[in-house]
Design an enzyme around this catalytic site. Structure first.
Site, short mmCIF file in Angstrom:
data_model
loop_
_atom_site.label_atom_id
_atom_site.label_comp_id
_atom_site.label_asym_id
_atom_site.label_seq_id
_atom_site.Cartn_x
_atom_site.Cartn_y
_atom_site.Cartn_z
N CYS A 7 76.15 38.16 51.08
CA CYS A 7 76.71 37.47 52.24
C CYS A 7 76.98 36.03 51.85
O CYS A 7 77.04 35.71 50.66
CB CYS A 7 75.79 37.59 53.46
SG CYS A 7 74.16 36.83 53.23
N ASN A 10 72.90 34.17 51.80
CA ASN A 10 71.78 34.98 51.26
C ASN A 10 70.45 34.61 51.92
O ASN A 10 69.40 34.62 51.28
CB ASN A 10 71.70 34.86 49.73
CG ASN A 10 70.75 35.87 49.07
OD1 ASN A 10 70.16 35.59 48.04
ND2 ASN A 10 70.58 37.03 49.65
N CYS A 12 70.34 35.47 55.69
CA CYS A 12 70.34 36.27 56.93
C CYS A 12 70.74 37.73 56.69
O CYS A 12 69.89 38.61 56.65
CB CYS A 12 71.27 35.65 57.98
SG CYS A 12 70.79 33.98 58.49
N ARG A 13 72.04 37.99 56.52
CA ARG A 13 72.52 39.38 56.48
C ARG A 13 72.13 40.12 55.21
O ARG A 13 71.61 41.24 55.28
CB ARG A 13 74.05 39.41 56.65
CG ARG A 13 74.49 39.00 58.03
CD ARG A 13 75.98 38.69 58.06
NE ARG A 13 76.28 37.48 57.30
CZ ARG A 13 77.49 37.00 57.09
NH1 ARG A 13 78.54 37.66 57.57
NH2 ARG A 13 77.68 35.89 56.42
N SER A 14 72.41 39.54 54.04
CA SER A 14 72.14 40.30 52.81
C SER A 14 70.64 40.50 52.55
O SER A 14 70.27 41.56 52.01
CB SER A 14 72.86 39.72 51.59
OG SER A 14 72.51 38.38 51.35
N ASP A 123 78.11 37.21 61.38
CA ASP A 123 77.22 36.16 60.87
C ASP A 123 76.29 35.72 62.01
O ASP A 123 76.75 35.16 63.01
CB ASP A 123 78.08 35.00 60.38
CG ASP A 123 77.25 33.86 59.81
OD1 ASP A 123 76.01 33.88 59.97
OD2 ASP A 123 77.85 32.96 59.21
P1 4NP Z 1 74.17 34.65 55.92
O1 4NP Z 1 74.17 33.60 57.12
O2 4NP Z 1 75.48 34.48 55.19
O3 4NP Z 1 74.08 35.97 56.63
O4 4NP Z 1 72.97 34.33 55.08
C1 4NP Z 1 74.41 32.23 56.97
C2 4NP Z 1 73.43 31.42 56.49
C3 4NP Z 1 73.65 30.05 56.40
C4 4NP Z 1 74.86 29.53 56.78
C5 4NP Z 1 75.85 30.35 57.27
C6 4NP Z 1 75.63 31.71 57.36
N1 4NP Z 1 75.05 28.12 56.71
O5 4NP Z 1 76.09 27.65 57.21
O6 4NP Z 1 74.21 27.41 56.14
#
Ligand code: 4NP
Length: 153
Positions: A7, A10, A12-14, A123
């Site tokens: 994702c 790295n 939240c989702r992944s 997200d």
């Molecule tokens: P992820 O979520 O891609 O599912 O890990 C996010 C984590 C952090 C951010 C955006 C999405 N950020 O903007 O820092």
């Protein structure tokens, strides 16, 4: 089979996808491995987001040991299947590919659940949709496992 979940951050989702797939691989006694990475590198070295940890914990999965890292060109050579959580991740990973063979490894997480629909894993970082993310990844990983002719747990 070696699987990489990817994702943006790295955190939240992944990591959730990593934890869910790891648990299913174990239950099915498969000789597979799974890891996760982010396209951005913004959170390198961090644990998963506390909301991701809590969502997984409520389902009996422990993901606290995971650490964010940035995807590399070496990952694309090493892993057999690389799952992108959304179209942005997908396009970012494709840019790192150095051959058509590598590009063929990159798939959308929901591609086996909703073929041809380009459905993202949303997200959840800003809107807290962690339950929805968990449910969708659970269904998507089941569909992938079924497509590999493995009975899902
Ligand atoms: P992820 O979520 O891609 O599912 O890990 C996010 C984590 C952090 C951010 C955006 C999405 N950020 O903007 O820092």
């Amino acid at each position: 089979m070696k699987i990489l979940m990817v994702c943006l951050g790295n955190i939240c989702r992944s990591p959730i996808a990593h934890g869910i797939m790891e648990s299913k691989i174990k239950k099915l006694n498969l000789n597979w491995t799974v890891d996760s990475a982010g396209t951005s590198g913004w959170h390198v070295g961090e644990q998963p987001d506390k909301r991701a940890i809590a969502t997984c914990k409520a389902k009996g999965l422990n993901i606290v040991h995971q650490k964010s890292r940035k995807i590399t060109k070496g990952d694309i050579e090493y892993y057999d299947v690389i799952f992108a959580m959304d179209a942005n991740n997908y396009n970012d990973i494709l840019r790192l590919c150095q051959s058509d063979e590598q590009k063929a490894k990159v798939k959308l997480m929901t591609g086996y659940l909703y073929p041809g629909r380009n459905t993202p894993i949303p997200d959840p970082y800003y809107d807290d949709r962690f339950e929805e993310v968990y449910t969708l990844i659970d269904l998507a990983t089941d569909s992938f496992l079924k497509s590999m002719v493995v009975t899902s747990p």
